[in-house]
Design an enzyme around this catalytic site. Structure first.
Site, PDB file in Angstrom:
ATOM      1  N   CYS A 133      44.721  38.601  40.419  1.00 57.52           N
ATOM      2  CA  CYS A 133      45.596  37.543  39.895  1.00 57.52           C
ATOM      3  C   CYS A 133      45.178  37.053  38.500  1.00 57.52           C
ATOM      4  CB  CYS A 133      45.634  36.369  40.868  1.00 57.52           C
ATOM      5  SG  CYS A 133      44.050  35.998  41.639  1.00 57.52           S
ATOM      6  N   HIS A 246      46.829  29.462  38.661  1.00 58.44           N
ATOM      7  CA  HIS A 246      45.565  29.577  37.938  1.00 58.44           C
ATOM      8  C   HIS A 246      45.807  29.241  36.457  1.00 58.44           C
ATOM      9  CE1 HIS A 246      44.094  31.417  41.479  1.00 58.44           C
ATOM     10  NE2 HIS A 246      43.994  32.667  41.112  1.00 58.44           N
TER      11      HIS A 246
END
Ligand code: NAP
Ligand code: 12T
Length: 339
Positions: A133, A246
Site C-alpha cells: 500500500c 496512509h
C-alpha cells in the site's frame, strides 16, 4: 491470457478481511462483469454470509479445489495463504491477483500499478502481484517525476493507518482509545505498544540492516515497478492512530533540474492523481478526505531549500482502496479489457 467473455467467474480469497470486504464493495461499485462470485476464507468463517450487490453470498472454506471454473482470483489472506493456495489456483487455469508480499519480488512475477506499469502484465500472466500500500501511492506520484527528471534518491516517512494491518487492528485502536478516555487500562495485542495517542516507528518485522520489512518493501518494490534499480530509497515507516488512509512525507532528488512549479503542472493532468495544494486557504491532502476516494492526493509540493534539484511533497491515499482492493480490481479490469 484470459479468454474473452461477457461475464467472468471471480473468487476472492480472504473475503471476510478488511481488504477482502473492500474488494467485494469495489467489484460491485465498478460493475465488474461477474458471473459467479466465490467468497473464500478460513474454516472458522465458512457458512457466514457476506453481501454482494445487495445479495447474500455464503463464505466457503478456501481449499485446493476452490478454483475450478474460476477465471480471476483475488487473494488477500496473507502471504502464507497465498504461497500455499495460489499455485493451485494457477493450476486450475485462473489468473491470480495477489495482495500479499508472497510473490512481489519474484523475478518473472509482474508487480503492477495500472497507471504506472501496466505493460509489465505481459501476455500470459499466472500470478500478478499487487504492491504494498505505501509503495503504490508513492510510485503513482514518482512515475511522472521520474519520466521527466530522472529520480536519483527518495527519502520518505510514512504515517500509516491501522486498517493496513487488518480488521483486528481497527478494533484495537477503537477499543483502546475508548478505554483510555474512560480511564480504563487497555493492553496492546496486535501492536507491540499502545497505538492510541501514540506513534510507532515499526511496521512489519525488523531486519538485520536495521530497517523494517515494510521499509525494505518500499525500497525493492519502487525499483521493480519503476524499472530502475539505480533509484536510492530510504524509508521510515510509522504507524499512527488513524483508522483509514496512509499519509507520506516524500523528498525526491533528481538528475535534471526540477522545480515545485513544474512538478505541480506535470502532476495536475495525471490519471489517478489529484493535486490539493493551496496553503493560502489551508488546503492540503488529509487522511480523512482521502478515505473512500480512488485518487492519490498530493500537496505541499515545494522546492527543497537544502538541496539542488530536489523537491518535497505530501501524499495521501486510501490504503484499503488504491493501496489494495482498488488497485487489484483495476488490474482485473486491464485483463478483461485486453482479453
Ligand atoms: P484481515 O482483516 O486480518 O483479513 C484476513 C483475511 O484472510 C480474512 O478473510 C481471513 O479469514 C483470511 N484468512 C486468514 N487465514 C486464512 C486461511 N488459513 N485460509 C483462508 N483464509 C484465511 O487482513 P487484511 O488487512 O484484509 O489483509 C489481508 C492480507 O492482504 C494481508 O495479510 C496482506 O498480505 C494483504 N494486504 C495487502 C495490502 C497492500 O498493501 N496491498 C494492504 C493490506 C493488506 P477469516 O476471517 O476466516 O479468518
Ligand atoms: N505489514 O501487504 O501492517 O505487505 O500495514 C501491508 C500492510 C504488510 C503487505 C501493515 C503489512 C502489508 C501491512
Amino acid at each position: 491470457m484470459l479468454a474473452k467473455k461477457k461475464l467472468y467467474n471471480v473468487a476472492v480469497a480472504g473475503a471476510t478481511g478488511a481488504v477482502g470486504r473492500k474488494m467485494l464493495e469495489i467489484l460491485a461499485e465498478r460493475d465488474f462483469p461477474v458471473a459467479d462470485l466465490k467468497v473464500l476464507a478460513s474454516a472458522k468463517s465458512a457458512g457466514q454470509t457476506l453481501t454482494f450487490k445487495g445479495n447474500p453470498v455464503t463464505v466457503e472454506e478456501l481449499s485446493e479445489n476452490s478454483f475450478a471454473g474460476v477465471d480471476i482470483a483475488l487473494f488477500s489472506a496473507g502471504a502464507s495463504v497465498s504461497r500455499q493456495f495460489a499455485p493451485f489456483a494457477v493450476k486450475s487455469g485462473c489468473i491470480v491477483i495477489d495482495n500479499s508480499s508472497a510473490f512481489r519480488m519474484e523475478p518473472g512475477i509482474p508487480l503492477v500499478v495500472p497507471e504506472v506499469n501496466p505493460e509489465a502484465i505481459g501476455s500470459d500472466p499466472g500470478i500478478i502481484a499487487n504492491p504494498n500500500c505505501s509503495t503504490i501511492q508513492m510510485v503513482v506520484v514518482l512515475k511522472p517525476i521520474h519520466d521527466k527528471f530522472k529520480i536519483k534518491r527518495v527519502v520518505v516517512s510514512t504515517y500509516q493507518s491501522v486498517s493496513g494491518s487488518g480488521q483486528k487492528a481497527i478494533e484495537e485502536l477503537r477499543t483502546q482509545t475508548k478505554n483510555l478516555l474512560d480511564g480504563k487500562p487497555s493492553k496492546p495485542d496486535v501492536y507491540p505498544h499502545q497505538i492510541a495517542f501514540n506513534c510507532l516507528p515499526h511496521i512489519d518485522v525488523f531486519l538485520d540492516n536495521g530497517y523494517t520489512k515494510e521499509e525494505m518493501k518500499m525500497v525493492d518494490e519502487t525499483r521493480k515497478i519503476l524499472g530502475d534499480a539505480s533509484i536510492q530509497v530510504s524509508p521510515t515507516t510509522v504507524r499512527v492512530p488513524v483508522f483509514y488512509s496512509h499519509s507520506e512525507s516524500v523528498n525526491v532528488e533528481t538528475e535534471e533540474p526540477i522545480s515545485a512549479v513544474d512538478v505541480k503542472k506535470i502532476l495536475s493532468g495525471q490519471p489517478g492523481i489529484r493535486v490539493v495544494d493551496n496553503p493560502e486557504t489551508n488546503e492540503y491532502p488529509l487522511a480523512i478526505d482521502g478515505t473512500g476516494r480512488d485518487e492519490v492526493f498530493v500537496g505541499r509540493i515545494r522546492d527543497d531549500i537544502s538541496c539542488k534539484n530536489a523537491i518535497n511533497f505530501w501524499v495521501v491515499s486510501d490504503n484499503l482502496r488504491k493501496g489494495a482492493a482498488l488497485n487489484a480490481v483495476q488490474i482485473a479490469e486491464w485483463l478483461i479489457q485486453k482479453a
